[in-house]
Design a protein around this motif. Structure first.
Motif: not given
Ligand SMILES: Cc1cc2nc3c(=O)[nH]c(=O)nc-3n(C[C@H](O)[C@H](O)[C@H](O)COP(=O)(O)OP(=O)(O)OC[C@H]3O[C@@H](n4cnc5c(N)ncnc54)[C@H](O)[C@@H]3O)c2cc1C
Ligand code: FES
Lengths: 165, 265
Positions: B48, B33, B3-4, B26-29, B51, B8, B6, B104
């Motif tokens: 992230d 991921l 878990a983390f 995280v960009a495209g992940g 946005r 944006r 998040y 992505r």
């Protein structure tokens, strides 16, 4: 928990999710849209391909929270509301572009995205190259390639309802 | 995946403020991921960049092409501006992974990750790109330090990559048929001031310049100048896909093909 709101197959959906929830888990377990499959879970096989704002993406390598405010279309969102198959689905049936069917949803979502980017007249080499991210372990790809070529043409002939996108 | 938290953010400034110890961007992940699923990375929080409007887009000036960090490989591959200014770069982007990966994965994530088999680092080094961050501008030589290692410091975010427009350039990649990463990738650039040959997929210390080939091409920009040449196997990777001697041979072959392709443009 984080709240996400997105459009799935034309329907507005809001849910609380753990940030680590993958889009594919959100769709399958949260929305019961089990047409999107998990083949490898390592970004290789393409069984989980859905459209995010109209572009093919691997739902096993995208977080549900990254889709907040965006539009997702799954294989369930392709057919017309009455159940009439999308021309690409019909072509897969017509040309027997599947055996076990496990890879099929991802193949079809990838194929529809391919038509969006490259048009309706696709040669075999282009189709094979574009399928690099979709693995099928039964068919040898032959009928899949035929189905996509035919489906692409059929999509030109029929003014397709813009899937749920 | 553990878990983390998040976040944006909507601006680079806000993102930098959130980049505390234990946080990761995280960009495209599409690298991060999979790594988190394998529990090889377990960040406490993810920031992230998806946005931040300033981080997307391609800008052309008479002498350069600047690609913002969150621009996807797919957008670069299909950009009319990139195809016109540096066609080799659009071709390189089109060879990354598969269509879904390209929708992505981002240029910022690719350079920040500096995977020894990634494609963009070769283009950066050969074209003499400048890596732009929220703090400074770095030459590619300064930026790429080794295996998965860059000059990025704590709290530093790649905001874009600026490529000077070459006279001619081409990229040739021998793809690993399973992963589609470069087993050997050679980017050749004929720049106004010099000729550069950068090699990815091979070096045990990541992307590098093949200077012997550059010297040979400086005399005459033709595949003939590289006839019979192969790179030195010292410092090249040997793994189950290819040993160092085979990679050394392939570097010569890919370089000759790239020079031919560039010369034909
Ligand atoms: C099936 C598959 C095939 C692939 N094939 C290829 C290939 O052929 N060639 C190739 O080059 N790559 C390939 N890739 C990798 C792909 O290009 C990744 O997208 C890329 O390496 C990382 O970009 P990302 O945007 O996904 O970054 P992420 O995974 O989001 O991030 C990667 C790392 O960079 C950091 N980071 C990201 N953005 C920034 C930024 N702006 N500033 C600072 N740090 C940042 C993150 O914290 C993380 O540590 C493949 C990936 C997959 C899954
Ligand atoms: S399950 Fe996502 S690519 Fe295989």
């Amino acid at each position: 928990m984080t709240s996400v709101s997105l459009t799935v197959n034309g329907k507005a959906v809001t849910a609380d999710v753990e940030p680590r929830t993958l889009l594919v888990q959100f769709l399958r377990e949260g929305q019961r849209l089990t047409g999107t499959h998990v083949g490898c879970d390592t970004s290789q096989c393409g069984a989980c391909v859905v459209h995010l704002d109209g572009e093919a993406v691997k739902a096993c390598t995208t977080l549900a929270v990254q889709c907040d405010g965006r539009t997702v279309t799954t294989i369930e969102g392709l057919a017309a509301p009455g159940g009439t198959l999308h021309p690409m689905q019909a072509a897969f049936r017509e040309h027997h572009g599947l055996q076990c069917g496990y890879c099929t949803p991802g193949m079809i979502m990838t194929a529809v995205d391919l038509v969006r980017r490259k048009g309706h007249h696709l040669d075999e080499a282009t189709i094979r190259h574009e399928l690099e991210g979709n693995i099928c372990r039964c068919t040898g790809y032959h009928n899949i390639v035929k189905a996509i070529a035919a489906g692409a043409e059929a999509m030109a002939a029929e003014p397709v309802r813009e899937a749920a996108e | 995946m553990y878990a983390f938290d998040y976040h944006r953010p909507t601006s680079v400034k806000e993102a930098v403020g959130l980049l505390t110890d234990g946080a990761k961007i995280v960009a495209g992940g599409h690298t991060l991921l999979p790594t988190m699923k394998q529990r090889l990375a377990a960040p406490e929080s993810l920031i992230d960049l998806g946005r931040i409007p300033d981080l997307v887009g391609i800008e052309r000036t008479p002498r350069s092409l600047t690609i913002a960090a969150m621009t996807t490989h797919g957008a670069v591959a299909e950009s009319a501006e990139v195809k016109e200014a540096i066609p080799a770069l659009a071709e390189l982007a089109a060879l990354i992974g598969d269509p879904a990966v390209r929708h992505r994965g981002t240029i910022g994530g690719s350079v920040a990750n500096n995977d020894p088999a990634a494609d963009y680092p070769a283009a950066c080094l050969a074209l003499g790109a400048t890596i732009l961050t929220n703090k400074r501008k770095l030459s590619s030589e300064e930026f790429f330090l080794g295996l998965f290692e860059t000059a990025l410091e704590e709290g530093e975010i790649v905001t874009g990559v600026s490529f000077p427009i070459p006279h001619k350039a081409a990229y040739e990649k021998f793809r690993n048929p399973a992963s589609r990463y470069a087993l050997v990738g050679v980017f050749v650039a004929k720049r106004p001031s010099d000729i550069r040959v950068a090699v990815t997929g091979s070096g045990s210390n990541g992307v590098f310049r093949w200077t012997e080939a550059e010297d040979a091409l400086a005399k005459r920009f033709s595949p003939k100048s590289l006839e019979g040449m192969s790179a030195s196997p010292d410092g090249l990777n040997s793994d189950l896909h290819a040993d160092a001697a085979y990679r050394a041979h392939l570097i010569g072959v890919m370089a000759r093909r790239a020079v031919q392709k560039a010369a034909d443009r």
